[in-house]
Design an enzyme around this catalytic site. Structure first.
Site, PDB file in Angstrom:
ATOM      1  N   CYS A  34       8.562   3.388   5.861  1.00  0.00           N
ATOM      2  CA  CYS A  34       7.186   3.604   3.980  1.00  0.00           C
ATOM      3  C   CYS A  34       8.192   2.938   3.385  1.00  0.00           C
ATOM      4  O   CYS A  34       7.069   2.478   1.786  1.00  0.00           O
ATOM      5  CB  CYS A  34       6.377   4.390   4.335  1.00  0.00           C
ATOM      6  SG  CYS A  34       7.024   6.044   3.473  1.00  0.00           S
ATOM      7  N   CYS A  43       0.762  -1.055   0.081  1.00  0.00           N
ATOM      8  CA  CYS A  43      -0.041   0.141  -0.368  1.00  0.00           C
ATOM      9  C   CYS A  43       0.817   1.049  -0.236  1.00  0.00           C
ATOM     10  O   CYS A  43       0.614   1.743   0.000  1.00  0.00           O
ATOM     11  CB  CYS A  43      -1.094   0.111   1.434  1.00  0.00           C
ATOM     12  SG  CYS A  43      -1.883   0.883   1.256  1.00  0.00           S
ATOM     13  N   CYS A  44       1.817   1.185   1.063  1.00  0.00           N
ATOM     14  CA  CYS A  44       2.898   2.638   1.098  1.00  0.00           C
ATOM     15  C   CYS A  44       3.525   2.693  -0.065  1.00  0.00           C
ATOM     16  O   CYS A  44       3.723   3.561  -1.013  1.00  0.00           O
ATOM     17  CB  CYS A  44       4.511   2.366   1.836  1.00  0.00           C
ATOM     18  SG  CYS A  44       3.268   2.705   3.416  1.00  0.00           S
ATOM     19  N   CYS A  56      -0.482   8.666   6.567  1.00  0.00           N
ATOM     20  CA  CYS A  56      -1.951   8.172   6.720  1.00  0.00           C
ATOM     21  C   CYS A  56      -3.185   8.230   7.689  1.00  0.00           C
ATOM     22  O   CYS A  56      -2.232   7.510   9.253  1.00  0.00           O
ATOM     23  CB  CYS A  56      -2.054   7.278   6.117  1.00  0.00           C
ATOM     24  SG  CYS A  56      -1.491   7.022   3.709  1.00  0.00           S
TER      25      CYS A  56
END
Length: 229
Positions: free
Chosen positions: A224, A114-115, A197
């Protein structure tokens, strides 16, 4: 380029250090801000001194409302433009379709995926054509930043990475913000030190490591991938 490393290593004034780099690489110096406290210090220095640096940020699509509020407040305060880079729509749609909206809670691999989609890919796009990347990294933030120099060569991206705050303490940073009345994210007043986030960030308790609030369900290095060596 040995002389360049030496000049930067000896330079204590950040504005002068940035000026050395913009003179050496005109039109090719960029600063990435996440609108954290460190980045607000650097944005203030860059804009206060009218340094020819391109400023940009990454919008992952999952940021706190307070971060968006600070973006607008910063724009109003300095009357200076900054670019916003978003993830590729098709990549986000494919990830959510396959694994759901919050797959990052399920495994470290999913979280890094996702990162990568929401941060790393847009960053690489934002840095295209850049010769110097300015960051707000500080050695105190995490263990794998302790030995980072002020200026380093990023082999993967083929550019110089300038970390002018690397030796600053938390107290020095907050003192600068207060002295210069620099706008900052109000979540910092609620125990949030490192803000990313919204689904992946929480406030920390007294005595916890500054990065403990990032991906708190993991026992990782709290990175990340943006600053992977």
């Amino acid at each position: 380029m040995k002389d360049l490393f030496g000049q930067i290593a000896e330079q204590k004034d950040i504005a002068t250090g940035i000026r050395i780099l913009t003179d050496k690489f005109p039109g090719a110096v960029a600063f990435s801000t996440s609108f954290g406290q460190e980045d607000q210090v650097l944005a203030d220095i860059i804009w206060r001194n009218q340094l020819p640096v391109r400023v940009f940020t990454l919008d992952t699509g999952r940021l706190f409302q307070e971060t968006y509020d600070l973006m607008d407040l910063t724009r109003a305060r300095y009357k200076q433009p900054f670019e916003i880079y978003f993830p590729e729509t098709a990549a986000v749609e494919a990830l959510v379709k396959e694994k759901g909206m919050n797959s990052f809670y399920d495994s470290v691999e999913n979280r890094k995926e996702c990162c990568y989609i929401r941060k790393v890919v847009p960053l690489n796009r934002a840095l295209q054509g850049t010769k110097v990347w300015i960051t707000g990294l500080r050695a105190e933030q995490s263990e794998n930043r302790h030995d980072m120099p002020a200026l380093e060569w990023d082999e993967a991206r083929q550019l110089y990475k300038y970390n002018p705050l690397i030796h600053w303490t938390f107290e020095e940073m907050t003192a600068y913000l207060e002295k210069n009345n620099v706008p900052y994210n109000r979540l910092h007043d609620k125990g949030f030190v490192s803000i990313g986030c919204a689904p992946c960030t929480r406030a920390i308790e007294p005595g916890e490591h500054p990065r403990a609030g990032r991906w708190w369900w993991e026992s990782s290095q709290k990175e990340c991938g943006l600053h992977a060596s």
